[in-house]
Scaffold this active site. Sequence first.
Site, PDB file in Angstrom:
ATOM      1  N   HIS A  63       0.823  -1.216   0.000  1.00  0.00           N
ATOM      2  CA  HIS A  63       0.000   0.000   0.000  1.00  0.00           C
ATOM      3  C   HIS A  63       0.855   1.263   0.000  1.00  0.00           C
ATOM      4  O   HIS A  63       1.885   1.357   0.661  1.00  0.00           O
ATOM      5  CB  HIS A  63      -1.012  -0.001   1.144  1.00  0.00           C
ATOM      6  CG  HIS A  63      -0.469   0.098   2.529  1.00  0.00           C
ATOM      7  ND1 HIS A  63      -0.261   1.303   3.162  1.00  0.00           N
ATOM      8  CD2 HIS A  63      -0.120  -0.848   3.438  1.00  0.00           C
ATOM      9  CE1 HIS A  63       0.186   1.091   4.394  1.00  0.00           C
ATOM     10  NE2 HIS A  63       0.287  -0.205   4.572  1.00  0.00           N
ATOM     11  N   ASP A 177       5.773   2.329   6.929  1.00  0.00           N
ATOM     12  CA  ASP A 177       4.524   1.594   6.698  1.00  0.00           C
ATOM     13  C   ASP A 177       3.739   2.350   5.623  1.00  0.00           C
ATOM     14  O   ASP A 177       3.098   3.354   5.928  1.00  0.00           O
ATOM     15  CB  ASP A 177       3.737   1.519   8.009  1.00  0.00           C
ATOM     16  CG  ASP A 177       2.433   0.782   7.897  1.00  0.00           C
ATOM     17  OD1 ASP A 177       2.175   0.197   6.841  1.00  0.00           O
ATOM     18  OD2 ASP A 177       1.662   0.803   8.879  1.00  0.00           O
ATOM     19  N   GLU A 207      -5.250   1.825   2.360  1.00  0.00           N
ATOM     20  CA  GLU A 207      -5.143   0.651   3.234  1.00  0.00           C
ATOM     21  C   GLU A 207      -5.343   1.042   4.683  1.00  0.00           C
ATOM     22  O   GLU A 207      -5.983   0.311   5.453  1.00  0.00           O
ATOM     23  CB  GLU A 207      -3.771  -0.010   3.045  1.00  0.00           C
ATOM     24  CG  GLU A 207      -3.607  -1.358   3.732  1.00  0.00           C
ATOM     25  CD  GLU A 207      -3.031  -1.290   5.144  1.00  0.00           C
ATOM     26  OE1 GLU A 207      -2.870  -2.342   5.767  1.00  0.00           O
ATOM     27  OE2 GLU A 207      -2.733  -0.167   5.631  1.00  0.00           O
ATOM     28  N   GLU A 208      -4.802   2.188   5.073  1.00  0.00           N
ATOM     29  CA  GLU A 208      -4.796   2.580   6.480  1.00  0.00           C
ATOM     30  C   GLU A 208      -6.183   2.855   7.042  1.00  0.00           C
ATOM     31  O   GLU A 208      -6.376   2.827   8.254  1.00  0.00           O
ATOM     32  CB  GLU A 208      -3.905   3.809   6.682  1.00  0.00           C
ATOM     33  CG  GLU A 208      -2.421   3.594   6.404  1.00  0.00           C
ATOM     34  CD  GLU A 208      -1.745   2.684   7.416  1.00  0.00           C
ATOM     35  OE1 GLU A 208      -2.425   2.198   8.345  1.00  0.00           O
ATOM     36  OE2 GLU A 208      -0.531   2.458   7.275  1.00  0.00           O
ATOM     37  N   ASP A 230       4.066  -6.023   3.547  1.00  0.00           N
ATOM     38  CA  ASP A 230       3.762  -4.931   4.465  1.00  0.00           C
ATOM     39  C   ASP A 230       4.798  -4.926   5.587  1.00  0.00           C
ATOM     40  O   ASP A 230       5.812  -5.621   5.520  1.00  0.00           O
ATOM     41  CB  ASP A 230       2.344  -5.097   5.021  1.00  0.00           C
ATOM     42  CG  ASP A 230       1.669  -3.783   5.340  1.00  0.00           C
ATOM     43  OD1 ASP A 230       2.361  -2.853   5.794  1.00  0.00           O
ATOM     44  OD2 ASP A 230       0.447  -3.684   5.150  1.00  0.00           O
ATOM     45  N   HIS A 312       3.555   3.231  12.996  1.00  0.00           N
ATOM     46  CA  HIS A 312       2.547   4.300  12.988  1.00  0.00           C
ATOM     47  C   HIS A 312       3.024   5.526  13.756  1.00  0.00           C
ATOM     48  O   HIS A 312       2.259   6.144  14.512  1.00  0.00           O
ATOM     49  CB  HIS A 312       1.206   3.792  13.531  1.00  0.00           C
ATOM     50  CG  HIS A 312       0.383   3.113  12.481  1.00  0.00           C
ATOM     51  ND1 HIS A 312      -0.982   3.033  12.533  1.00  0.00           N
ATOM     52  CD2 HIS A 312       0.738   2.478  11.339  1.00  0.00           C
ATOM     53  CE1 HIS A 312      -1.435   2.384  11.476  1.00  0.00           C
ATOM     54  NE2 HIS A 312      -0.403   2.029  10.739  1.00  0.00           N
TER      55      HIS A 312
END
Length: 341
Positions: A63, A177, A207-208, A230, A312
């Site tokens: 992603h 990420d 995606e998130e 990922d 994150h």
Amino acid sequence: MMQMDKILNDLIHAHGVSGSEEDVRDIIEKEIKPHVSSIQIDKMGNLIAIKKGPKPSVMLAAHMDEIGLVVKSIGDEGRMHFSAVGGIDPATLLGQRVHVKHGSDGRDVLHGVITNEELIDGNDVSRKIKISDLFIDTGLNKEELAKRGVHVGTFVDLEQDSGVLGRDNIIYGKSLDDRLGCYILLEVAKRLRGKTSEIAFVFTVQEEIGLYGAITSAYELNPDWAIAVDVMNTYESKDLRKIGKGPCLTIKDSLMITNKAMNKWILETAQENKIPIQFDVSDLGTTDALNISISKGGVPATVIGVAIKNIHSTASICDLEDVEQAILLIVELLKNPLKKA
């Protein structure tokens, strides 16, 4: 030891909050074009690069989007409160620099800093930080922000320099990420030689916030099997999933049990090529593999990834040796693809 190359550095620094992945997509399209048969951008914004070949058809997904913010309200003095785009711990935001995206072409760049009532006046932050207590200070009032094209609904990117830590192969930065996954797919496309099965390199959007790009792309492609590439969080407190110990193979996450036949094949391939594998069993999070696996009548799917610290956040940390090992593993898998999962 591996060092961070320019393409990875460009991907990490590119702005690409969910729903605004254009900058990332432009970099990827330019890099992958010489190595595939065709490229298309679908209605969702996914970039799908096809390397033609015989069955089985394979989907590799990473992603493009990253976590970020969107302006929720603007006070007269210019304080911009915001909503999170993706899963963000509010404690990681206080004191962060941001890039305010606005205007039709992204020009006239404006930066800001995330703060709150305590920090702005130099007082101790004694209570638990809530996202509703935070706001962005750009030095401009509401009227001045309006003139610069900033309004409710403006998307905001988190900013952070990237670089190396104690060794050249240990890097930090924002959006690892999943720009690491995007980089891995680019390198796989570049390194594949000779005839292969049909491979769809899919760089997904959103995606998130809900794995949305994976839904539409998998439905259209209907692959024989798929791997999502990922990142996953480290688990150092239990002496599991450490950086520098090789790529990770997901067995289970919070919403998915990955395909057993694929996992067995991946593990055997890794052992044959002396590539270390870590296992990922988690109660938190999921990946594009979930929505790919339930597309149409179902697609056998699993996840290969890289463990990172501080997931994150704008200061994620990874070991580039893990990235290289993941590239080597996927290349070996594609040389002798699984016929049936």
